[in-house]
Design a protein around this motif. Structure first.
Motif, PDB file in Angstrom:
ATOM      1  N   ALA A   7       9.631  -9.647  20.143  1.00 46.17           N
ATOM      2  CA  ALA A   7      10.772  -8.808  19.690  1.00 46.17           C
ATOM      3  C   ALA A   7      10.592  -7.508  20.131  1.00 46.17           C
ATOM      4  O   ALA A   7       9.664  -6.984  20.484  1.00 46.17           O
ATOM      5  CB  ALA A   7      10.799  -8.714  17.942  1.00 46.17           C
ATOM      6  N   ILE A   8      11.913  -7.064  20.417  1.00 46.41           N
ATOM      7  CA  ILE A   8      12.206  -5.664  20.823  1.00 46.41           C
ATOM      8  C   ILE A   8      13.168  -5.014  20.056  1.00 46.41           C
ATOM      9  O   ILE A   8      14.179  -5.627  19.520  1.00 46.41           O
ATOM     10  CB  ILE A   8      12.718  -5.675  22.303  1.00 46.41           C
ATOM     11  N   THR A   9      12.724  -3.865  19.668  1.00 42.99           N
ATOM     12  CA  THR A   9      13.854  -2.828  18.723  1.00 42.99           C
ATOM     13  C   THR A   9      13.943  -1.626  19.330  1.00 42.99           C
ATOM     14  O   THR A   9      13.167  -0.932  19.682  1.00 42.99           O
ATOM     15  CB  THR A   9      13.194  -2.672  17.263  1.00 42.99           C
ATOM     16  N   PHE A  10      15.332  -1.547  19.601  1.00 44.30           N
ATOM     17  CA  PHE A  10      15.913  -0.178  20.086  1.00 44.30           C
ATOM     18  C   PHE A  10      16.228   0.639  18.814  1.00 44.30           C
ATOM     19  O   PHE A  10      17.043   0.006  18.276  1.00 44.30           O
ATOM     20  CB  PHE A  10      16.806  -0.131  21.288  1.00 44.30           C
ATOM     21  N   VAL A  11      16.050   1.979  18.829  1.00 44.45           N
ATOM     22  CA  VAL A  11      16.917   2.795  17.965  1.00 44.45           C
ATOM     23  C   VAL A  11      17.181   3.973  18.654  1.00 44.45           C
ATOM     24  O   VAL A  11      16.491   4.622  19.265  1.00 44.45           O
ATOM     25  CB  VAL A  11      15.880   3.335  16.865  1.00 44.45           C
ATOM     26  N   PHE A  12      18.535   3.992  18.694  1.00 45.57           N
ATOM     27  CA  PHE A  12      19.375   5.259  19.264  1.00 45.57           C
ATOM     28  C   PHE A  12      20.006   5.990  18.200  1.00 45.57           C
ATOM     29  O   PHE A  12      20.662   5.771  17.329  1.00 45.57           O
ATOM     30  CB  PHE A  12      20.612   4.528  20.207  1.00 45.57           C
ATOM     31  N   LYS A  13      19.277   7.408  18.190  1.00 48.10           N
ATOM     32  CA  LYS A  13      19.801   8.366  17.335  1.00 48.10           C
ATOM     33  C   LYS A  13      21.011   9.043  17.943  1.00 48.10           C
ATOM     34  O   LYS A  13      21.139   9.016  19.275  1.00 48.10           O
ATOM     35  CB  LYS A  13      18.788   9.142  16.861  1.00 48.10           C
ATOM     36  N   ASP A  14      21.911   9.633  17.084  1.00 45.64           N
ATOM     37  CA  ASP A  14      23.045  10.299  17.587  1.00 45.64           C
ATOM     38  C   ASP A  14      22.681  11.705  18.471  1.00 45.64           C
ATOM     39  O   ASP A  14      23.613  12.411  18.915  1.00 45.64           O
ATOM     40  CB  ASP A  14      24.268  10.695  16.736  1.00 45.64           C
ATOM     41  N   ASN A  15      21.513  11.932  18.351  1.00 41.03           N
ATOM     42  CA  ASN A  15      21.204  13.243  18.867  1.00 41.03           C
ATOM     43  C   ASN A  15      20.591  13.079  20.181  1.00 41.03           C
ATOM     44  O   ASN A  15      19.837  14.228  20.871  1.00 41.03           O
ATOM     45  CB  ASN A  15      20.075  14.327  17.979  1.00 41.03           C
ATOM     46  N   GLY A  16      20.543  11.800  20.640  1.00 41.79           N
ATOM     47  CA  GLY A  16      20.206  11.450  22.283  1.00 41.79           C
ATOM     48  C   GLY A  16      18.390  11.324  22.182  1.00 41.79           C
ATOM     49  O   GLY A  16      17.847  11.300  23.161  1.00 41.79           O
ATOM     50  N   THR A  17      17.912  11.223  20.965  1.00 39.42           N
ATOM     51  CA  THR A  17      16.384  10.357  20.979  1.00 39.42           C
ATOM     52  C   THR A  17      16.456   9.415  20.319  1.00 39.42           C
ATOM     53  O   THR A  17      17.435   8.789  19.844  1.00 39.42           O
ATOM     54  CB  THR A  17      15.639  11.442  19.934  1.00 39.42           C
ATOM     55  N   SER A  41      13.738   5.320  19.814  1.00 41.56           N
ATOM     56  CA  SER A  41      12.448   4.839  20.204  1.00 41.56           C
ATOM     57  C   SER A  41      12.533   3.520  20.564  1.00 41.56           C
ATOM     58  O   SER A  41      13.669   2.610  20.117  1.00 41.56           O
ATOM     59  CB  SER A  41      11.775   4.753  18.651  1.00 41.56           C
ATOM     60  N   LEU A  42      11.485   2.780  21.198  1.00 40.86           N
ATOM     61  CA  LEU A  42      11.367   1.443  21.611  1.00 40.86           C
ATOM     62  C   LEU A  42      10.079   0.895  20.796  1.00 40.86           C
ATOM     63  O   LEU A  42       8.936   1.241  21.104  1.00 40.86           O
ATOM     64  CB  LEU A  42      11.543   1.416  23.080  1.00 40.86           C
ATOM     65  N   ASP A  43      10.518  -0.354  20.207  1.00 38.99           N
ATOM     66  CA  ASP A  43       9.223  -1.002  19.592  1.00 38.99           C
ATOM     67  C   ASP A  43       9.343  -2.359  20.445  1.00 38.99           C
ATOM     68  O   ASP A  43      10.118  -3.179  20.232  1.00 38.99           O
ATOM     69  CB  ASP A  43       9.359  -1.192  18.162  1.00 38.99           C
ATOM     70  N   ASP A  44       8.206  -2.552  21.295  1.00 37.63           N
ATOM     71  CA  ASP A  44       8.221  -4.035  21.873  1.00 37.63           C
ATOM     72  C   ASP A  44       7.006  -4.887  21.229  1.00 37.63           C
ATOM     73  O   ASP A  44       6.432  -5.752  22.002  1.00 37.63           O
ATOM     74  CB  ASP A  44       7.957  -3.599  23.589  1.00 37.63           C
ATOM     75  N   SER A  45       6.838  -4.650  19.987  1.00 39.87           N
ATOM     76  CA  SER A  45       5.788  -5.411  19.309  1.00 39.87           C
ATOM     77  C   SER A  45       4.451  -5.178  19.630  1.00 39.87           C
ATOM     78  O   SER A  45       3.374  -5.711  19.112  1.00 39.87           O
ATOM     79  CB  SER A  45       6.055  -7.240  19.678  1.00 39.87           C
ATOM     80  N   GLU A  46       4.244  -4.418  20.701  1.00 39.90           N
ATOM     81  CA  GLU A  46       2.730  -3.773  20.559  1.00 39.90           C
ATOM     82  C   GLU A  46       2.749  -2.433  20.405  1.00 39.90           C
ATOM     83  O   GLU A  46       1.518  -1.922  20.113  1.00 39.90           O
ATOM     84  CB  GLU A  46       2.277  -3.846  22.453  1.00 39.90           C
ATOM     85  N   GLU A  47       3.710  -1.371  20.895  1.00 39.11           N
ATOM     86  CA  GLU A  47       3.663  -0.099  20.309  1.00 39.11           C
ATOM     87  C   GLU A  47       5.006   0.489  20.295  1.00 39.11           C
ATOM     88  O   GLU A  47       5.993  -0.333  20.811  1.00 39.11           O
ATOM     89  CB  GLU A  47       2.951   0.603  21.426  1.00 39.11           C
ATOM     90  N   ILE A  48       5.241   1.501  19.643  1.00 40.87           N
ATOM     91  CA  ILE A  48       6.226   2.204  19.480  1.00 40.87           C
ATOM     92  C   ILE A  48       6.303   3.412  20.404  1.00 40.87           C
ATOM     93  O   ILE A  48       5.421   4.087  20.280  1.00 40.87           O
ATOM     94  CB  ILE A  48       6.577   2.628  17.981  1.00 40.87           C
ATOM     95  N   THR A  49       7.303   3.691  21.284  1.00 41.97           N
ATOM     96  CA  THR A  49       7.503   4.573  22.323  1.00 41.97           C
ATOM     97  C   THR A  49       8.831   5.526  21.887  1.00 41.97           C
ATOM     98  O   THR A  49       9.884   4.978  21.873  1.00 41.97           O
ATOM     99  CB  THR A  49       7.557   3.972  23.599  1.00 41.97           C
ATOM    100  N   ALA A  50       8.598   6.697  21.726  1.00 43.32           N
ATOM    101  CA  ALA A  50       9.753   7.811  21.610  1.00 43.32           C
ATOM    102  C   ALA A  50      10.197   7.949  23.117  1.00 43.32           C
ATOM    103  O   ALA A  50       9.751   7.991  23.897  1.00 43.32           O
ATOM    104  CB  ALA A  50       9.108   8.826  20.851  1.00 43.32           C
ATOM    105  N   PHE A  51      11.599   8.098  22.997  1.00 47.74           N
ATOM    106  CA  PHE A  51      12.234   8.603  24.200  1.00 47.74           C
ATOM    107  C   PHE A  51      13.429   9.621  24.090  1.00 47.74           C
ATOM    108  O   PHE A  51      13.921   9.528  22.752  1.00 47.74           O
ATOM    109  CB  PHE A  51      12.694   7.409  25.127  1.00 47.74           C
TER     110      PHE A  51
END
Length: 129
Positions: A56-66, A68-78
């Motif tokens: 599973a892959i989960t992208f979270v896009f916030k309206d402030n331009g930030t 996160s990506l959760d690729d089942s191994e780690e959560i990475t902020a961007f």
């Protein structure tokens, strides 16, 4: 004879009732979404397969331009920017990663990592949660 007339009346009433229900339950055009106005903001879940099995892959896009990506191994902020067809992710300590995307519906988007010419596309379909 009276029973036959009653049956015809019931049948006519039934047809009328069904017609009213069908019209009343039809979809409301005011609730439809125009894909060209769809937004990436939100939580998107998809499944990719890297040859070792699906994950599973989960992208979270916030309206402030930030986001996160959760690729089942780690959560990475961007941090991210996007236009009508590309998302640019800036991950701390990494280069900018570019993804192509296209909305299939307002709640479904196909995303693939930009690739060199001739490389096969790795398209993952994400659903809004």
């Amino acid at each position: 004879m009276k029973t036959m007339k009653t049956m015809k009346t019931i049948k006519k009433f039934g047809i009328l009732l069904l017609t009213v229900l069908i019209v009343a339950c039809s979809s409301d055009d005011d609730n439809t979404c125009n894909v060209s106005d769809a937004s990436l903001v939100g939580t998107w879940v998809g499944t990719d397969n890297d040859g070792m099995g699906p994950y599973a892959i989960t992208f979270v896009f916030k309206d402030n331009g930030t986001g996160s990506l959760d690729d089942s191994e780690e959560i990475t902020a961007f941090d991210y920017t996007s236009n009508d067809s590309q998302i640019n992710l800036s991950i701390s300590g990494s280069d900018i990663v570019t993804f192509n995307y296209e909305f299939d519906t307002c709640d479904q988007v196909s995303i693939d990592k930009s690739r060199d010419p001739g490389e096969e596309a790795d398209i993952v379909v994400f659903t809004r949660q």
